[in-house]
Scaffold this motif. Structure first.
Motif, PDB file in Angstrom:
ATOM      1  N   LYS A  50     -50.531 -11.592 -58.102  1.00 40.09           N
ATOM      2  CA  LYS A  50     -51.567 -11.199 -58.849  1.00 40.09           C
ATOM      3  C   LYS A  50     -51.893  -9.736 -58.413  1.00 40.09           C
ATOM      4  CE  LYS A  50     -56.139 -11.725 -61.022  1.00 40.09           C
ATOM      5  NZ  LYS A  50     -56.645 -10.320 -60.809  1.00 40.09           N
ATOM      6  N   GLU A  51     -52.223  -9.511 -57.166  1.00 37.87           N
ATOM      7  CA  GLU A  51     -52.397  -8.156 -56.710  1.00 37.87           C
ATOM      8  C   GLU A  51     -51.286  -7.181 -57.008  1.00 37.87           C
ATOM      9  OE1 GLU A  51     -53.643  -9.119 -52.640  1.00 37.87           O
ATOM     10  OE2 GLU A  51     -55.666  -9.434 -53.452  1.00 37.87           O
ATOM     11  N   THR A 111     -51.051  -6.292 -60.705  1.00 42.11           N
ATOM     12  CA  THR A 111     -52.082  -5.412 -60.709  1.00 42.11           C
ATOM     13  C   THR A 111     -51.609  -3.801 -60.350  1.00 42.11           C
ATOM     14  OG1 THR A 111     -53.654  -7.159 -60.903  1.00 42.11           O
ATOM     15  CG2 THR A 111     -54.603  -4.934 -60.457  1.00 42.11           C
ATOM     16  N   ARG A 145     -51.443  -0.925 -62.774  1.00 45.00           N
ATOM     17  CA  ARG A 145     -52.403   0.493 -62.836  1.00 45.00           C
ATOM     18  C   ARG A 145     -51.381   1.518 -62.636  1.00 45.00           C
ATOM     19  NH1 ARG A 145     -56.803  -1.933 -58.682  1.00 45.00           N
ATOM     20  NH2 ARG A 145     -57.891  -2.789 -60.188  1.00 45.00           N
ATOM     21  N   SER A 178     -52.376  -2.656 -68.693  1.00 45.40           N
ATOM     22  CA  SER A 178     -53.165  -3.756 -68.134  1.00 45.40           C
ATOM     23  C   SER A 178     -51.964  -4.702 -67.436  1.00 45.40           C
ATOM     24  CB  SER A 178     -53.910  -4.682 -69.201  1.00 45.40           C
ATOM     25  OG  SER A 178     -52.741  -5.379 -70.134  1.00 45.40           O
ATOM     26  N   ALA A 179     -52.293  -5.747 -66.358  1.00 46.07           N
ATOM     27  CA  ALA A 179     -51.824  -6.620 -65.647  1.00 46.07           C
ATOM     28  C   ALA A 179     -51.192  -7.526 -66.777  1.00 46.07           C
ATOM     29  CB  ALA A 179     -52.720  -7.603 -64.673  1.00 46.07           C
ATOM     30  N   ASN A 180     -51.773  -7.977 -67.906  1.00 50.12           N
ATOM     31  CA  ASN A 180     -51.275  -8.741 -69.061  1.00 50.12           C
ATOM     32  C   ASN A 180     -50.128  -8.274 -69.498  1.00 50.12           C
ATOM     33  OD1 ASN A 180     -52.051 -11.463 -70.663  1.00 50.12           O
ATOM     34  ND2 ASN A 180     -51.665  -9.713 -72.152  1.00 50.12           N
TER      35      ASN A 180
END
Length: 82
Positions: free
Chosen positions: A20-21, A24, A28, A33-35
């Motif tokens: 997840k990190e 992200t 960025r 977005s991460a989505n």
């Protein structure tokens, strides 16, 4: 009944924190977005699968045609020996 905020269905996905990190961080750096990053990654993955599936079908088709040609040649050789 309440209206859905988004037009696409929501999916809950459990992933390791480190992944997840990383997502992200990548998102960025791309300014989104991460989505959006995950959706793009999944679309790429599905596209690659479909391409490989089509390639496998074409490969199998070619192999079948070669086998049919081999069978015809073997039948011809067998008939000549009779």
């Amino acid at each position: 009944m309440s209206e859905r905020k988004y037009r696409n269905p929501q999916v809950n996905l459990r992933i390791p924190l480190s992944l997840k990190e990383s997502i992200t961080f990548i998102a960025r750096n791309k300014g989104r977005s991460a989505n959006a990053e995950m959706v793009e990654a999944l679309q790429y993955w599905v596209s690659e699968f479909e391409t490989k599936k089509q390639s496998n079908i074409e490969t199998l088709s070619e192999k079948i045609m070669n086998m049919e040609a081999d069978i015809s040649r073997l039948k011809s050789i067998a008939n000549k020996k009779k």
